[in-house]
Design an enzyme around this catalytic site. Structure first.
Site, PDB file in Angstrom:
ATOM      1  N   LYS A 108      15.676  21.053 -11.231  1.00 55.11           N
ATOM      2  CA  LYS A 108      15.003  19.796 -11.528  1.00 55.11           C
ATOM      3  C   LYS A 108      15.879  18.780 -12.248  1.00 55.11           C
ATOM      4  O   LYS A 108      16.670  19.114 -13.113  1.00 55.11           O
ATOM      5  CB  LYS A 108      13.755  20.048 -12.407  1.00 55.11           C
ATOM      6  CG  LYS A 108      12.608  20.700 -11.696  1.00 55.11           C
ATOM      7  CD  LYS A 108      11.969  19.840 -10.608  1.00 55.11           C
ATOM      8  CE  LYS A 108      11.195  18.665 -11.150  1.00 55.11           C
ATOM      9  NZ  LYS A 108       9.990  19.093 -11.882  1.00 55.11           N
TER      10      LYS A 108
ATOM     11  N   SER B 297      14.502  20.753 -16.340  1.00 51.22           N
ATOM     12  CA  SER B 297      13.322  21.550 -16.636  1.00 51.22           C
ATOM     13  C   SER B 297      13.763  22.849 -17.298  1.00 51.22           C
ATOM     14  O   SER B 297      14.791  23.410 -16.940  1.00 51.22           O
ATOM     15  CB  SER B 297      12.570  21.852 -15.328  1.00 51.22           C
ATOM     16  OG  SER B 297      11.777  23.014 -15.491  1.00 51.22           O
TER      17      SER B 297
ATOM     18  N   GLU C  19       9.736   7.462 -16.866  1.00 51.55           N
ATOM     19  CA  GLU C  19       8.374   7.897 -17.178  1.00 51.55           C
ATOM     20  C   GLU C  19       7.964   7.434 -18.579  1.00 51.55           C
ATOM     21  O   GLU C  19       6.822   7.049 -18.812  1.00 51.55           O
ATOM     22  CB  GLU C  19       8.276   9.416 -17.079  1.00 51.55           C
ATOM     23  CG  GLU C  19       8.441   9.917 -15.657  1.00 51.55           C
ATOM     24  CD  GLU C  19       8.580  11.429 -15.614  1.00 51.55           C
ATOM     25  OE1 GLU C  19       7.611  12.097 -15.250  1.00 51.55           O
ATOM     26  OE2 GLU C  19       9.657  11.941 -15.964  1.00 51.55           O
TER      27      GLU C  19
ATOM     28  N   HIS D  72       0.839  -1.224   0.000  1.00 48.61           N
ATOM     29  CA  HIS D  72       0.000   0.000   0.000  1.00 48.61           C
ATOM     30  C   HIS D  72       0.868   1.266   0.000  1.00 48.61           C
ATOM     31  O   HIS D  72       0.429   2.310   0.481  1.00 48.61           O
ATOM     32  CB  HIS D  72      -0.950   0.025   1.203  1.00 48.61           C
ATOM     33  CG  HIS D  72      -1.715  -1.242   1.411  1.00 48.61           C
ATOM     34  ND1 HIS D  72      -2.977  -1.462   0.905  1.00 48.61           N
ATOM     35  CD2 HIS D  72      -1.366  -2.390   2.053  1.00 48.61           C
ATOM     36  CE1 HIS D  72      -3.392  -2.669   1.238  1.00 48.61           C
ATOM     37  NE2 HIS D  72      -2.428  -3.262   1.933  1.00 48.61           N
TER      38      HIS D  72
END
Ligand code: ARG
Length: 466
Positions: free
Chosen positions: A292, A286, A299, A159
């Site tokens: 970043k 970024s 991804e 979880h």
């Protein structure tokens, strides 16, 4: 020359296809990659026709030489593909006819329906072999990452909540298991591809005296003992697209596994977890926020897996309502298959490279796994060994956890008498369970994350992946 004679099937037509129809119906822009398989199939077919007395030896040799020359041209990028000739089969046949008069006999006892089914089976056998190799490389990369962090412990999660401690390597071995099933699955798909459809003709075979088993043997459609494996029903052989679905399904599931691995890596590389840092070469920055470092390769692995599922869905939808046997709809079977293959190859390479550049942040792992609550179950086991039924032990430890939360202290810092008040099964040694190494050492059973088992799995994977 009337336009209708432009195409091989033009005999009964008064007019040729409209330009729009040619553009709409061509498949050569995608199926040209089948050329090596198409040439292999045609050479085997010609050999068989000669053996059956339907070609002379001279005609067979001329056809073979012509096909070899055409394939060499294709491989050198010097072949001119013509979309007006629809597909790879007709492009090659037309080029052959220009060179070799006997080419007009090559299509004897053959249809493009059994031809394309054969080409694709040859493709699937090769594609599965290649993907199995890619899977092995990705697995080796994971094994190396596990080996480089052998002693590192992290929390395991359910979880997405901290659950129990495991070796970092044990977590990576879970990924290896997933990929091992994919490896086996591609082997099974290749096994099912191993039946030759040639000789099924358009749908009902041929009246000519061909030898299907002979052609099958020439093309390597054989069992372990070298006996020919041929499809057993001419209608099914040209209508069946199960392999397309199975191959796309194996790619989709492999994609799902890569996506889950990617998701773990994305979480682990976040500031919040900080268990690993990903290689710069597979991340991006970024354009706005200078600090970043984004986990783009992971991804995209997650994103591409959606595309692989889409391809599988497209294939299932394509075949679901089709009457037997071949229908032109089936020409749409190749783009999703080729896309699944190409993207899966890319994904496997990217996964291997991303994992290859992984750096484990030992301090962050150690801090996370130092949470004593990870050993709450061990405390319940402690009571069990002192004769307390597990349900009762679980409840008692739950109260101890609540008590620690209430006092704002780690569980083992609670005063002994407070703990004894909760359950008299807690003895003076109750804090001895709060020892990570002990907790892991006791997990000795097969498949558990204890050090002896992890060592065994290292040896096993080294054997499998050597
Ligand atoms: N380009 C076709 C395909 O990929 C080859 C088979 C064509 N057969 C036919 N009867 N039109 O499906």
């Amino acid at each position: 020359m009337p336009k209708s004679s432009h195409v091989t099937w033009g005999g009964r037509f008064a007019a040729g296809p409209a330009d729009l129809m040619l553009q709409f119906s061509e498949s050569v822009s995608t199926d040209r990659r089948l050329a090596p398989f198409d040439v292999a199939g045609s050479k085997a077919h010609a050999t068989m026709l000669a053996r059956a007395g339907l070609l002379t030896a001279g005609e067979r040799n001329a056809i073979h030489a012509g096909l070899d020359a055409i394939l060499a041209q294709i491989e050198a990028g010097r072949f001119t593909w013509d979309t007006a000739l629809e597909d790879v089969h007709m492009n090659i046949e037309r080029a052959l006819t220009r060179r070799v008069p006997a080419a007009a006999k090559l299509h004897t006892a053959r249809s493009r329906n059994d031809q394309v089914a054969t080409d694709m089976r040859l493709f699937f056998k090769e594609a599965c072999g290649l993907l199995r190799g890619k899977l092995r490389s990705a697995q080796r990369s994971l094994l190396a990452a596990a080996g480089a962090a052998r002693e590192v412990l992290i929390p395991g999660y359910t979880h997405l909540q901290r659950a129990q401690p495991v070796y970092f390597a044990h977590h990576l071995f879970a990924w290896l298991e997933m990929l091992e099933r994919d490896h086996a699955r591609f082997g099974e798909v290749a096994g099912r591809a191993n039946e030759c459809p040639l000789g099924s003709g358009a749908l009902a075979g041929t009246t000519l005296p061909i030898d299907r088993e002979f052609t099958a043997r020439l093309l390597g459609f054989v069992d372990r003992r070298g006996r020919a494996r041929v499809t057993q029903n001419s209608m099914d052989a040209v209508a069946d697209r199960d392999l397309f679905v199975e191959f796309a399904s194996a790619c989709a599931l492999f994609g799902v596994h890569m996506s889950r691995i990617a998701e773990d890596l994305i979480l682990w590389s976040s500031t919040e977890f900080g268990f690993v840092s990903l290689p710069d070469a597979f991340c991006t920055g970024s354009s706005l926020m200078p600090q970043k470092k984004n986990p783009d390769s992971c991804e995209l692995l997650r994103g591409k897996s959606a595309r692989l599922q889409g391809n599988l869905q497209a294939l299932l939808a394509l075949v679901k309502g089709l009457p037997l046997t071949y229908n032109r709809d089936l020409q749409e079977d190749k783009p999703p298959v080729f896309d699944s293959f190409d993207q899966t190859v890319l994904c496997a390479d990217v996964l291997a490279a991303t994992v290859g550049g992984l750096a484990v942040r030992r301090d962050r792992c150690a801090a996370a796994v130092a949470d004593p609550a990870l050993l709450a179950t061990d405390l319940a086991d402690y009571l069990v060994l002192r004769g307390v039924p597990f349900r009762e032990a679980h409840h008692a430890v739950g109260s101890v956890v609540a008590l620690a939360e209430k006092h704002g202290v780690p569980i083992p810092a609670l005063p002994a008498e407070k703990v004894r008040n909760v359950h008299d099964g807690f003895g003076p040694d109750w804090t001895s369970v709060f020892d990570l190494r002990r907790s892991l050492r006791l997990r000795r059973g097969t498949g558990m994350p204890g050090p002896a088992q992890v060592a065994r799995q290292f040896a096993r994977w080294r054997r499998i992946l050597k």
